[in-house]
Design a protein around this motif. Structure first.
Motif, PDB file in Angstrom:
ATOM      1  N   SER A 612       8.008 -36.324  19.805  1.00  0.00           N
ATOM      2  CA  SER A 612       7.704 -36.741  18.413  1.00  0.00           C
ATOM      3  C   SER A 612       8.512 -37.926  17.724  1.00  0.00           C
ATOM      4  N   LYS A 613       9.998 -37.505  17.992  1.00  0.00           N
ATOM      5  CA  LYS A 613      10.822 -38.394  17.507  1.00  0.00           C
ATOM      6  C   LYS A 613      10.666 -39.930  18.108  1.00  0.00           C
ATOM      7  N   LYS A 616       7.786 -41.480  16.367  1.00  0.00           N
ATOM      8  CA  LYS A 616       8.213 -41.715  14.914  1.00  0.00           C
ATOM      9  C   LYS A 616       9.029 -43.110  15.149  1.00  0.00           C
TER      10      LYS A 616
END
Length: 873
Positions: A612-613, A616
């Motif tokens: 997810s990072k 992102k």
């Protein structure tokens, strides 16, 4: 000065409880009330001995479009409509009474909707006694032969018990009897109400096993109710006042030295039989608050708590007297709670005090549910949330039981009628959640270290002595009297010793004869007494010899038992060591397994978080590139905009400076013309001729016409009325350095916010702004300017002011002449310096006209007439 030190808290810390990892869940039982003929449809079905099924009635299904479905709920045991009171007692309350006799606490409460049979389950009816009378009957059947005399055990008003001697107990009993002429607690069935005389059949009586016969017991009961979240003592004796009845006083909760909650000042009555205890209960039951509602004819409006305390103290080594040591006294209690039923006001149509009672009942039950939910969450999720016991008196009183001070049992009473379906469903959910709460198992309390069987040995010794006395000297307490008793009964009575006449020769011989007979009988009694004493001594010696021989045998057996006990003890120690080792290994395995699971979960969560990072970060990089491109465009646009704005401002400033230079040149030309004219007229000493009115106006127009474009704010026409008298919201900015002029005409702005310095908060509330500015005019007077503007919001969310108008206020003194009037008022006598004054007046006139033309304001006609010289008029 040094601050005074506060005294340290001398409160004792709570006693350290032995570590006990064993826990028992709260025992929840369900009892179904029989359905009456007028109730109609049934919504509960008993499937098995531990499961019931709840199904919605047909009308509710139709109204809710099939939202409610059939649901099953499980309990420790389900009691159907044919369950008797004795069956319910044996499964629910009998284990608690057995624990009470063995120094363990217990809590039993009934829960359910109003009209579900809670009071019948707890109290019962004649011939069908409930849990409360059967518990009392079992207690007294078990400890009946071992009860101490009245007042031997005494409460210390701090939730504890004390033991006093037989003499002190007798004095207290006599004192109590002298204070009250009629006893408060009768001990016979004849004093009971006929309706409650026989609550329990004799065939259904039961007793506890394993009662400690080397201890003495005493039972104390108390009865309270919790009404509107206030605690009242139902056994409190209040004096009867025929004029004004005194309302009952509420009691408070306190903590004892062991941090257990109790009701301070509550009446505790010592009872010695089941009948006496139930009479005390019924006396308090008459004071309990009940009312007639639409759902129940005798609805309980309060929570009732009947507390049974059992005080137990061991006998001394001889088994004759009770140890008067407070530390050896064990006090256990059993609380029987009849909770008021929850109800909905839309069904009961309650009003006034009934509505308030229902609200307090529902609130206390909701607090009980909240406490159970928090306990369950703490145990299942490992949290440490604070349980809100103090929110209600019910939960605050019984918080020790949920913390491990005894067993907790709950009987859920349900009414199977269809009208109570929704309330019954909520009750079932709460009961199912309560079963998941675990309470620590209470530890066995230590007893005195004396050998067991002291009371039995004393009784056996008495029986043996009486048997040997019967064999050797006749029965002591038998049916046939002994020789000493026969001689005592053969004592002749003394005759009358009164001498009526001096010649009486019969009275004295009769007395002498009787005394001699009595003396001979006394000698015979002394001989028989000595014989019996010698027999008793011989018997005691023989008994001592037999005891010595028996003791030697007992010592040998004890030695063998001691060896066996040592072997058993060593084996137990080894078993305990191995069990601890196995438990430790199991705990380590569990810990490792849990650690592995935690690491795996953390690994998966970290991988997901990393992915997810990364996503992102990619989104942020793309957003950053787009933002950079957008900002570059904005920078270029802003740069071009400001370049154009700078060019415009430079051009405007140049025009303004040119206009100012032009104005100064015009003023110098006019001043030069005036000075030149005055010098040419001064040598001739001729009176100046007054020019015509048309020429003067033309000159004024010529001097005022060539004016540049004004660069300041536009000025409104002087004949217009000020806008400050309108209905707009103004910010009146008056600096603190202003002077009070005390004039009649003052600038007054209604609906204005007065400020000494502008603030964004004041500007956000108004749409107009005015600034009061004072300055010194050319004639030495104070001139006031009102600079007005409009307030508008900026794009960044702030406030800005755009100035639109200026009003000037001026004050002049008519008594003291100004410099502009001295030339006209002095007259022709002051000819010296006339040219200078005339030049000064004309210069000031020209300056004012120039200012008026440049600033957009003109002097009125009457002001021009005042400023002219007398020669020009």
């Amino acid at each position: 000065m040094s601050r005074p030190t506060r005294a340290k808290n001398t409160r004792k810390p709570p006693p350290k409880k032995p570590s006990n990892n064993q826990k028992d869940p709260v025992g929840v039982y369900c009892r179904v009330r029989p359905l009456s003929t007028e109730d109609g449809e049934c919504c509960i079905e008993v499937i098995s001995s531990s499961t019931i099924q709840l199904h919605a009635p047909d009308g509710l299904k139709a109204n809710r479009n099939g939202e409610f479905k059939e649901t099953q709920y499980s309990f420790k045991k389900v009691f159907g409509i044919k369950t008797s009171q004795i069956e319910l007692f044996e499964d629910v309350a009998k284990p608690l009474v057995d624990d009470l006799i063995h120094c363990k606490n217990g809590l039993l409460f009934t829960y359910g909707v109003t009209g579900s049979g809670k009071t019948f389950t707890m109290t019962g009816s004649p011939g069908q006694g409930g849990l409360l009378p059967r518990s009392l009957d079992m207690i007294f059947n078990s400890i009946g032969p071992y009860q101490a005399k009245r007042f031997v055990f005494k409460t210390d008003d701090k939730n504890g018990m004390e033991v006093q001697s037989q003499v002190d107990a007798l004095l207290d009993r006599q004192k109590r009897e002298s204070q009250q002429s009629v006893p408060k607690t009768p001990s016979s069935r004849q004093r009971l109400d006929p309706e409650f005389a026989d609550m329990i059949n004799p065939q259904e009586s039961c007793r506890a096993e394993g009662v400690d016969e080397d201890s003495s017991y005493s039972v104390f009961v108390s009865y309270i109710e919790i009404y509107n979240n206030y605690i009242y003592d139902l056994l409190e004796e209040t004096p009867i006042d025929p004029i004004k009845t005194k309302p009952p006083q509420s009691k408070i909760l306190r903590e004892d030295q062991n941090h257990n909650m109790y009701v301070a000042g509550c009446t505790e009555v010592e009872v010695k039989s089941t009948e006496e205890a139930f009479e005390v209960f019924w006396r308090g039951q008459k004071k309990r608050r009940i009312a007639n509602t639409q759902l129940n004819r005798e609805s309980s409006r309060s929570h009732s708590v009947f507390i049974i305390k059992l005080a137990q103290a061991p006998l001394d080594a001889d088994g004759d007297n009770i140890l008067q040591d407070k530390d050896q006294v064990n006090v256990s209690q059993l609380c029987l709670v009849d909770l008021a039923g929850s109800e909905r006001t839309n069904r009961t149509q309650a009003q006034g005090s009934r509505l308030r009672e229902a609200g307090n009942i529902n609130q206390s039950l909701m607090t009980l549910r909240t406490c159970i939910e928090v306990l369950r969450e703490n145990q299942m999720c490992g949290t440490n949330k604070m349980v809100p016991y103090r929110d209600s008196k019910v939960t605050h009183l019984f918080k020790n039981y949920f913390d491990g001070e005894g067993k907790v049992r709950m009987v859920v009473c349900v009414n199977p009628k269809a009208d109570d379906y929704e309330e019954t469903m909520l009750v079932m959910r709460f009961a199912e959640m309560t079963q998941e709460v675990e309470v620590a198992r209470p530890e066995d309390r230590p007893i005195c270290g004396f050998t067991a069987g002291r009371r039995q040995r004393n009784q056996a010794l008495k029986e043996e002595l009486s048997r040997q006395l019967e064999e050797r000297g006749g029965p002591i307490n038998g049916d046939q009297p002994s020789i000493i008793t026969q001689l005592l009964h053969s004592f002749p009575p003394l005759p009358s010793c009164e001498l009526v006449d001096a010649t009486d020769d019969q009275t004295l011989p009769r007395i002498i004869q009787v005394l001699e007979k009595r003396y001979s009988i006394r000698k015979m009694m002394a001989e028989e007494f000595n014989k019996a004493a010698n027999k008793l001594k011989a018997m005691l010696q023989e008994f001592d010899g037999s005891l010595v021989s028996k003791e030697s045998v007992i010592y040998e057996q004890r030695g063998k038992l001691g060896q066996k006990d040592n072997v058993i003890l060593s084996q137990k120690v080894e078993i305990d060591r191995l069990e601890k080792k196995s438990k430790m290994l199991e705990c380590k395995i569990d810990i490792l397994q849990k650690t592995t699971n935690i690491y795996e979960v953390d690994k998966r969560s970290l991988q997901q978080e990393l992915e997810s990072k990364q996503l992102k970060l990619q989104r942020e990089l793309s957003d950053k590139r787009r933002m950079e491109a957008r900002l570059q465009g904005m920078v270029s646009d802003t740069k071009l905009k400001w370049e154009k704005e700078c060019e415009r401002r430079v051009t405007a400033k140049q025009l303004e400076m040119q206009n100012k230079l032009w104005v100064k040149d015009e003023k110098l030309k006019q001043l030069k013309a005036i000075v030149t004219e005055s010098k040419s007229e001064c040598p001739e000493r001729e009176k100046p001729q007054r020019p015509s009115r048309q020429k003067e106006r033309a000159a004024l127009k010529r001097s005022a016409s060539p004016s540049p474009v004004p660069t300041g704010l536009p000025v409104r026409p002087p004949h217009r009325r000020s806008r400050s008298a309108g209905g707009e919201k103004w910010v009146d900015h008056r600096p603190s350095s202003g002077l009070e002029l005390d004039t009649l005409m003052q600038p007054n702005i209604p609906n204005a916010i007065m400020v000494s310095s502008p603030s964004e908060n004041a500007l956000s509330k108004c749409d107009k702004y005015v600034l009061t500015h004072q300055e010194l005019a050319s004639d030495g007077e104070i001139q006031t300017k009102l600079i007005k503007g409009e307030v508008f919001k900026t794009r960044s969310g702030g406030q800005a002011v755009q100035f639109t108008d200026i009003e000037m206020l001026r004050q002049e003194c008519p008594i003291v002449p100004s410099r502009k009037r001295r030339s006209s008022e002095s007259g022709p006598s002051q000819e010296d310096g006339y040219v200078d004054r005339d030049v000064e007046n004309r210069y000031s006139l020209a300056m004012e006209m120039r200012i008026g033309s440049s600033g957009g304001a003109e002097l009125p006609q009457h002001e021009l007439q005042k400023r002219r010289k007398p020669s020009d008029r």
